[in-house]
Enzyme design. Structure first.
Site, mmCIF file in Angstrom:
data_model
loop_
_atom_site.group_PDB
_atom_site.id
_atom_site.type_symbol
_atom_site.label_atom_id
_atom_site.label_comp_id
_atom_site.label_asym_id
_atom_site.label_seq_id
_atom_site.Cartn_x
_atom_site.Cartn_y
_atom_site.Cartn_z
ATOM 1 N N GLU A 114 28.788 -3.026 10.907
ATOM 2 C CA GLU A 114 30.003 -3.460 11.671
ATOM 3 C C GLU A 114 29.853 -4.887 12.377
ATOM 4 O O GLU A 114 28.806 -5.795 12.260
ATOM 5 C CB GLU A 114 30.145 -2.436 12.906
ATOM 6 C CG GLU A 114 29.702 -1.043 12.489
ATOM 7 C CD GLU A 114 29.464 -0.092 13.652
ATOM 8 O OE1 GLU A 114 29.787 -0.702 14.667
ATOM 9 O OE2 GLU A 114 29.546 0.971 13.480
ATOM 10 N N LYS A 116 29.556 -7.311 15.386
ATOM 11 C CA LYS A 116 29.186 -7.343 16.743
ATOM 12 C C LYS A 116 30.148 -8.153 17.388
ATOM 13 O O LYS A 116 30.131 -9.349 17.519
ATOM 14 C CB LYS A 116 27.814 -7.784 16.771
ATOM 15 C CG LYS A 116 27.334 -8.035 18.219
ATOM 16 C CD LYS A 116 25.655 -8.347 18.167
ATOM 17 C CE LYS A 116 25.151 -8.081 19.532
ATOM 18 N NZ LYS A 116 25.772 -8.605 20.627
ATOM 19 N N ASP A 118 31.957 -10.042 20.594
ATOM 20 C CA ASP A 118 31.367 -10.674 21.519
ATOM 21 C C ASP A 118 32.309 -10.653 22.857
ATOM 22 O O ASP A 118 32.881 -11.522 23.305
ATOM 23 C CB ASP A 118 31.328 -12.264 21.246
ATOM 24 C CG ASP A 118 30.017 -12.788 22.031
ATOM 25 O OD1 ASP A 118 29.527 -12.154 23.196
ATOM 26 O OD2 ASP A 118 30.337 -14.183 21.916
ATOM 27 N N TYR A 226 33.115 1.455 19.395
ATOM 28 C CA TYR A 226 32.384 1.501 18.037
ATOM 29 C C TYR A 226 31.263 2.501 18.491
ATOM 30 O O TYR A 226 30.170 2.542 17.687
ATOM 31 C CB TYR A 226 31.726 0.086 18.140
ATOM 32 C CG TYR A 226 31.160 -0.600 19.191
ATOM 33 C CD1 TYR A 226 30.150 -0.232 20.016
ATOM 34 C CD2 TYR A 226 31.698 -1.881 19.537
ATOM 35 C CE1 TYR A 226 29.989 -0.868 21.317
ATOM 36 C CE2 TYR A 226 31.466 -2.525 20.586
ATOM 37 C CZ TYR A 226 30.406 -2.120 21.603
ATOM 38 O OH TYR A 226 30.078 -2.721 22.834
ATOM 39 N N LYS A 313 22.321 -11.782 14.684
ATOM 40 C CA LYS A 313 23.229 -12.497 15.244
ATOM 41 C C LYS A 313 23.252 -13.898 14.406
ATOM 42 O O LYS A 313 22.297 -14.239 13.926
ATOM 43 C CB LYS A 313 22.782 -12.825 16.569
ATOM 44 C CG LYS A 313 22.921 -11.555 17.553
ATOM 45 C CD LYS A 313 22.331 -11.651 18.968
ATOM 46 C CE LYS A 313 23.286 -12.606 19.811
ATOM 47 N NZ LYS A 313 22.781 -12.654 21.202
ATOM 48 N N CYS A 407 38.030 -46.705 39.888
ATOM 49 C CA CYS A 407 39.333 -45.605 39.174
ATOM 50 C C CYS A 407 39.614 -46.389 37.783
ATOM 51 O O CYS A 407 40.213 -47.311 37.830
ATOM 52 C CB CYS A 407 40.248 -45.090 40.092
ATOM 53 S SG CYS A 407 41.263 -43.972 39.394
ATOM 54 N N CYS A 410 43.538 -46.624 38.652
ATOM 55 C CA CYS A 410 44.237 -47.536 39.772
ATOM 56 C C CYS A 410 43.280 -48.488 40.328
ATOM 57 O O CYS A 410 43.767 -49.324 40.987
ATOM 58 C CB CYS A 410 44.643 -46.454 41.022
ATOM 59 S SG CYS A 410 43.344 -45.808 41.830
ATOM 60 N N CYS A 425 37.924 -40.528 42.932
ATOM 61 C CA CYS A 425 38.830 -41.859 43.375
ATOM 62 C C CYS A 425 39.426 -41.153 44.769
ATOM 63 O O CYS A 425 40.409 -40.421 44.726
ATOM 64 C CB CYS A 425 39.903 -41.828 42.319
ATOM 65 S SG CYS A 425 41.405 -43.036 42.755
ATOM 66 N N CYS A 431 47.109 -43.003 43.438
ATOM 67 C CA CYS A 431 46.723 -43.246 42.073
ATOM 68 C C CYS A 431 47.699 -42.334 41.316
ATOM 69 O O CYS A 431 47.855 -41.070 41.472
ATOM 70 C CB CYS A 431 45.216 -42.592 42.126
ATOM 71 S SG CYS A 431 44.548 -42.299 40.567
HETATM 72 S S1 IVH Z 1 26.488 0.015 19.294
HETATM 73 C C1 IVH Z 1 23.266 2.013 22.135
HETATM 74 N N1 IVH Z 1 28.169 -1.610 18.057
HETATM 75 O O1 IVH Z 1 26.386 -5.685 21.952
HETATM 76 C C2 IVH Z 1 23.806 0.990 21.970
HETATM 77 N N2 IVH Z 1 27.340 -2.364 20.019
HETATM 78 O O2 IVH Z 1 23.770 -6.744 22.263
HETATM 79 C C3 IVH Z 1 25.242 0.961 21.259
HETATM 80 N N3 IVH Z 1 28.123 -4.682 20.785
HETATM 81 O O3 IVH Z 1 25.557 -3.293 24.543
HETATM 82 C C4 IVH Z 1 25.963 -0.260 20.794
HETATM 83 N N4 IVH Z 1 29.348 -5.180 19.054
HETATM 84 O O4 IVH Z 1 28.005 -4.185 24.422
HETATM 85 C C5 IVH Z 1 27.199 -1.633 19.280
HETATM 86 N N5 IVH Z 1 29.692 -2.901 16.866
HETATM 87 C C6 IVH Z 1 29.059 -2.652 17.886
HETATM 88 C C7 IVH Z 1 28.865 -3.803 19.048
HETATM 89 C C8 IVH Z 1 28.162 -3.535 19.951
HETATM 90 C C9 IVH Z 1 28.946 -5.445 20.066
HETATM 91 C C10 IVH Z 1 27.634 -4.876 22.041
HETATM 92 C C11 IVH Z 1 27.501 -3.846 23.091
HETATM 93 C C12 IVH Z 1 26.069 -3.818 23.424
HETATM 94 C C13 IVH Z 1 25.707 -5.200 22.933
HETATM 95 C C14 IVH Z 1 24.076 -5.576 22.430
#
Ligand code: IVH
Length: 682
Positions: A114, A116, A118, A226, A313, A407, A410, A425, A431
């Site tokens: 999946e 990740k 952010d 997720y 990552k 500045c 001015c 300034c 200004c």
């Molecule tokens: S599963 C038991 N799936 O990344 C842990 N986490 O760096 C279950 N995160 O704390 C987490 N995308 O906040 C999972 N597809 C994904 C995710 C994900 C982002 C975050 C989540 C976690 C952190 C860890």
């Protein structure tokens, strides 16, 4: 490493990691990139493995960071919210897959790969098919109860629909702010001279923890889910559980794939390495999870993370490019910010031409010389950051840039006060950049909400029509129509929005006048505390300090503002123009022209719908929501709702236009005798 040196390094790493965790989770303002943080964390883990005698329960290697804040009820998580083991190397993903295969001794299993996401983690509980509770991760054990805010996130369903919904279950995921909302929010913050958020993750986390749910609703957040902690739903695999959740209306990402071994995992990683740049929100890697829930349970957890998952990552994208020149920009408060103009370079799908150098100290810390090749990074961050200098490419004889002493706009000598990181300034009165910055702030959406962008402010300033906020209320149609780009309609819309701004409540007027350090929230607190400008202007510093959340710096700034003759003259001019300088004035009503009349509005107007409702109420009317026998008028703007029009026709209720409506009310509030005429308005 020798034992004493190892102990010293362990202590040092813990201190640095703990401090950055606090900045990341609590302040939403990290100073380190994820990569730097993860590298130091791995170094600490390696040292603790080598010297287990130094392991302590409170080491950051054993606990996820904490985002617990103030102002929310804290609740214990039913299942602790853990983090994920993470790596930047495919080799380590392979090691993870080998470990899992070995533990399963040839049994069949698959992976769910999946994105990740952010953002900031959230845990939702549904009870009897309704959203019951939403908690942040907090310290993993206790989280902040943000249920009221979660209800205002558009794609979090309050009620589920479908088959097989468990009586009660928890589902976890991430709250995200799309790039578009992030850019809009940061632009607004910059106009208001508030610190912009460093990246969408910080913005999402800061927004989820706002005290005002209305404001949360306006931030454009969304959620993606997720993870359903094991044992809560009866499905054989993680993927089947997520598909069921999706069928109940929960937002589950469709960007996931079942993989059978490292080469399919690598394909997925490679695919999203490029493709993720086309997503409208931030992702920072891939999560690889064992898909079968019984096997997940068998593998279990370490103190900090599941053994059945790993996060790969992506490294923040970096580029090396030369500095062409440095601009020194002056803001509304006179603060001077150095900005590097770079040889344009592509990073994460966008062309980067400029990057902030923050202040003089930062230039010195990076040891920047003129023409240096610099490393520019744009990880989750939208605002590119200069992270270092490539000294080997320095031109011999290159000199350090000289921070200007005057500045750039001015020519006034700059000053740097004790404890300030920036040069200022001091010529705030004349200004040009500072004047234009203050005018832009005055008209901004959260202040007076006048339809006027940066370019219009500059145009009217250059034409000599604008110097002070009160000048807006002196503008006439014939002043503007002769200027380039204006037409009858645009002038009317502009002047209408100026007229409508007279209904803006006192707290926003106080924010709009731009007292240093008085942001939107502080202005509201101060306005509510004093009730009107007279009491506020004569308040002593001690009385100002009685306002909750007002400290010495703000009190000094407010006190000084009202001791300045020019400021007081400007307040008088704005008062004479009919702006609200008292909270009671809102209740007192601008006129009684609409007394006893319920008016329903439909469609778009020259001012926002909320402002239109405020205008109706300011003149004694009531803003109704649906057309009924009690409705006096249906006020129809552009594109009114057909249902409302039909109902009004059926009941014989008069439909009026915005112009008709404006003709019913006096040009401004009760001070209409002191108002400057605005002939174009009606
Ligand atoms: S599963 C038991 N799936 O990344 C842990 N986490 O760096 C279950 N995160 O704390 C987490 N995308 O906040 C999972 N597809 C994904 C995710 C994900 C982002 C975050 C989540 C976690 C952190 C860890």
């Amino acid at each position: 490493m020798e034992k004493n040196a190892a102990k010293a390094r362990i202590d040092e790493l813990r201190a640095v990691l703990n401090e950055n965790s606090r900045l990341y989770y609590v302040e939403n303002a990290p100073v380190m990139s994820d990569y730097e943080f993860d590298t130091l964390m791995h170094e600490l883990e390696a040292l603790e493995t080598e010297y287990p005698e130094f392991i302590t329960e409170d080491s950051p290697t054993r606990h996820p960071g904490s985002d617990i804040g103030t102002g929310f009820v804290k609740r214990k998580h039913r299942y602790p919210m853990l983090s994920l083991a993470n790596t930047y190397s495919i080799g380590e993903v392979e090691e993870f897959s080998d470990r899992v295969s070995k533990a399963l001794q040839g049994r069949n299993f698959s992976y769910s790969c999946e994105l990740k996401f952010d953002g900031t983690a959230i845990c939702l509980t549904y009870r009897h098919g309704r959203l019951f509770r939403a908690l942040t991760r907090g310290d993993g054990v206790m989280g902040d109860d943000v249920t009221a805010n979660a209800r205002r996130i558009a794609n979090i369903p309050v009620e589920l629909k479908g088959e097989g919904i468990p009586e009660e279950f928890e589902i976890r995921g991430e709250v995200l702010m799309p790039y578009e909302s992030f850019e809009r929010l940061n632009h607004e913050r910059e106009v208001q001279e508030e610190m912009p958020f460093a990246n969408p993750r910080n913005a999402a986390s800061g927004s989820l923890k706002l005290q005002d749910s209305e404001e949360v609703a306006s931030r454009g957040l969304f959620c993606t889910l997720y993870h359903i902690p094991a044992g809560q739903v009866d499905y054989p695999t993680h993927d089947a559980a997520l598909s069921a959740a999706a069928s109940w209306g929960l937002p589950v990402s469709e960007h996931r794939r079942i993989c059978h071994g490292i080469s399919e995992i690598e394909d997925f990683i490679g695919y999203w390495d490029k493709e993720r740049k086309n997503l409208p929100y931030a992702t920072d890697g891939i999560v690889i999870k064992v898909n079968e829930l019984d096997i997940q349970e068998e593998l279990g957890y370490t103190a900090k993370s599941p053994r059945w998952a790993v996060a790969y990552k992506y490294k923040a994208e970096q580029a090396l490019t030369p500095i062409l020149s440095i601009d020194y920009q002056v803001g509304r408060t006179g603060a001077v910010t150095p900005v590097a103009n770079l040889e344009p370079v592509f990073i994460s799908g966008t062309m980067v031409k400029r990057a902030t150098l923050v202040n003089e100290d930062q230039i010195r810390m990076l040891d920047i010389h003129e023409g240096d090749y610099v490393y520019v990074e744009k990880g989750g961050e939208i605002i590119p950051k200069i992270t270092g200098v490539e000294e080997s490419k320095r031109v011999p004889g290159a000199v350090r840039p000289a921070f200007p002493s005057v500045c750039p706009d001015c020519g006034t000598p700059l000053v740097r006060e004790e404890g300030e990181a920036k040069w200022f300034c001091p010529n705030s009165k004349s200004c040009p950049t500072q004047i234009k910055g203050r005018l832009e702030h005055f008209v901004s959406r959260k202040a007076m909400n006048i339809l006027c962008g940066e370019a219009t402010v500059c145009q009217l300033f250059d034409a000599g029509l604008l110097r002070k906020p009160s000048d807006f209320y002196r503008l006439r149609k014939w002043d503007i129509i002769s200027l380039e780009g204006w037409q009858d309609k645009s002038v009317s819309r502009f002047l209408d929005s100026i007229a409508a701004s007279k209904a803006v409540p006192f707290e926003r007027v106080l924010f709009a006048v731009g007292i240093r350090f008085v942001g939107e929230t502080t202005a509201r607190d101060i306005a509510r505390h004093f009730g009107d400008i007279g009491r506020l202007a004569s308040a002593s510093k001690e009385e100002l300090l009685e306002v909750p959340e007002v400290g010495g710096v703000i009190a000094d700034s407010v006190y000084a503002y009202f001791r300045d003759e020019d400021n007081m003259a400007e307040i008088e001019a704005l008062k004479a123009a009919g702006l609200r300088f008292s909270s009671e004035a809102a209740a007192e009503k601008a006129s009684a022209a609409l007394e006893g009349k319920t008016i329903v509005i439909s469609g778009n107007f020259s001012i926002s719908r909320d402002d239109m409702k405020a205008l109706i109420e300011a003149h004694g009317g009531k803003a109704g929501s649906s057309v009924s026998g009690k409705t006096a008028y249906l006020l129809a703007g552009e594109k009114p709702g057909p249902e409302k029009l039909k109902k009004a026709a059926e009941l014989g209720i008069p439909v009026i236009s915005e112009a008709d409506f404006r003709a019913m009310i006096p040009a401004s509030g009760s001070n209409s005798n002191t108002i400057i005429e605005e002939p174009t308005l009606f």
